[in-house]
Scaffold this motif. Sequence first.
Motif: not given
Length: 482
Positions: A424-440
């Motif tokens: 969760i810490s090193y894969l899930v959260i940064p992955f969704f962080g990247f997706v959220a930034v990518f949408l912007m």
Amino acid sequence: MSNIAGTHSAAKLQRNLGLWHVIIIGLAYIQPMTVFDTFGLVSVDSLQHVPSSYIVALVAILLTSISYGHMIRRYPSSGSAYTYAQKSIHPNVGFMVGWSSWLDYLLSPLVNIILAVIYLKALFPEVNHWVWVVALTSFMTIINIFGAKVVAYFNSWIVFVQIFIIGIFTYMLYHSLSMGINADGQLADQETLYQLWSLTPFWSELTSIGALITGATLLCFSFTGFDSLSTLVEETKDAKKTLPKAIFLTALLAGLIFISSTYIMQLFFPADPSTYFTNIEETQPEILAFANPIFAELMSNLNLTFLLVAGATFKSLVLTFAIVAVMASGISAHAGVSRLMYVMGRDGVINKKIFGHISPRFHTPTYNILIAGAIALTAGFIGFETIAELISFGALTAFSFVNLSVIVRYVLRDRQVRSMKEIISYLVIPFFGFVAVFLMWLDVSDVALKWGLSWAVIGVFYLAYKTGGFTRPAPQHNEFDD
């Protein structure tokens, strides 16, 4: 940490900042009162759903702030995203991230100069704007030379007063709405008196996910202060524990302030902002003008009419303070860019003698502070919206690669996926962080893409020169063991 290599002194940055110092610097950099400046532009982009755009931006920012915390613990360097990408992915990638981040860091002080000049023009329209540009830039530069702790002390009371002013302004709009009055005037239908707790500012028949993301993309500009705190790692006590908390709390506090205040503002200004404002890019003076009659009424009810003597209206009072507030933000931004340049200079990717220098007297990168001050003088030529869009380009680049750096470092290289917590810490959260930034990223303006990519192309050519046509990696300071 060892002495700085390649400089003419053994001077180092000093660790004298605590948790509260760092949060104050971050909030001052973010400058909560920018909520008044961006309201018009974001209201247009989000189709009158500003608080929802703030929520979208805040989600992306909080996810990314967690990634910053992971990378700070692994690489406690003032280089921030530049260092994280350099050490986790590749030195050349790190250079390009640092190069692109300059658009964020170098231009942030300019925004604050531009905003301060807008406010000063509203108070003193007869004074040439260059007088203010030169005076404000000089002041900002001098304060930074004396060190990060001086910056924190200078900013402390300013942050508190900003929050107080936003609270007073929000209460005044709430008071007006409770009387059935918004920016359009008295509501005619008393049976359907204005609903103070409506969900309309968040969601309505006009809501478009694309529009909310477009608004959130511009609002990355409003949050850029949180990531700059990572550049203070070499001046923070117990940085591995202090900075991750400070970065998350700074983003969260700023987001809550923005969402709650724009909720009331969106209720008060429910229609297209061009209905209320003549200049969508400079809405703070006009927004505050709406508060003058409400302010006068409240002061009269409280028998405090003496506060209105000699034209001391709410607008002029707040604009006067806003000038000080944006300078506090500019000072923090100035500190951030000078530290980024220092680390890149220490690495040798840019001139080490100049950019890697630390003053033995002030323990600050004085040459970089002076260079950033000189660049800030160009604020006299550029408009607010253009700068905000370019800053968003640089910020989104940094945010994207910080999230990717966590995945590459902890998952692909260190294989820290042995437990659900690590996954969760090193894969899930940064992955969704990247997706959220990518949408912007999908809603970045054409202007920002044009100039941002042009800047990146220049960086590629410079990197080719520094690496002998990419035959060797970009130089780096061997500060950490991989």
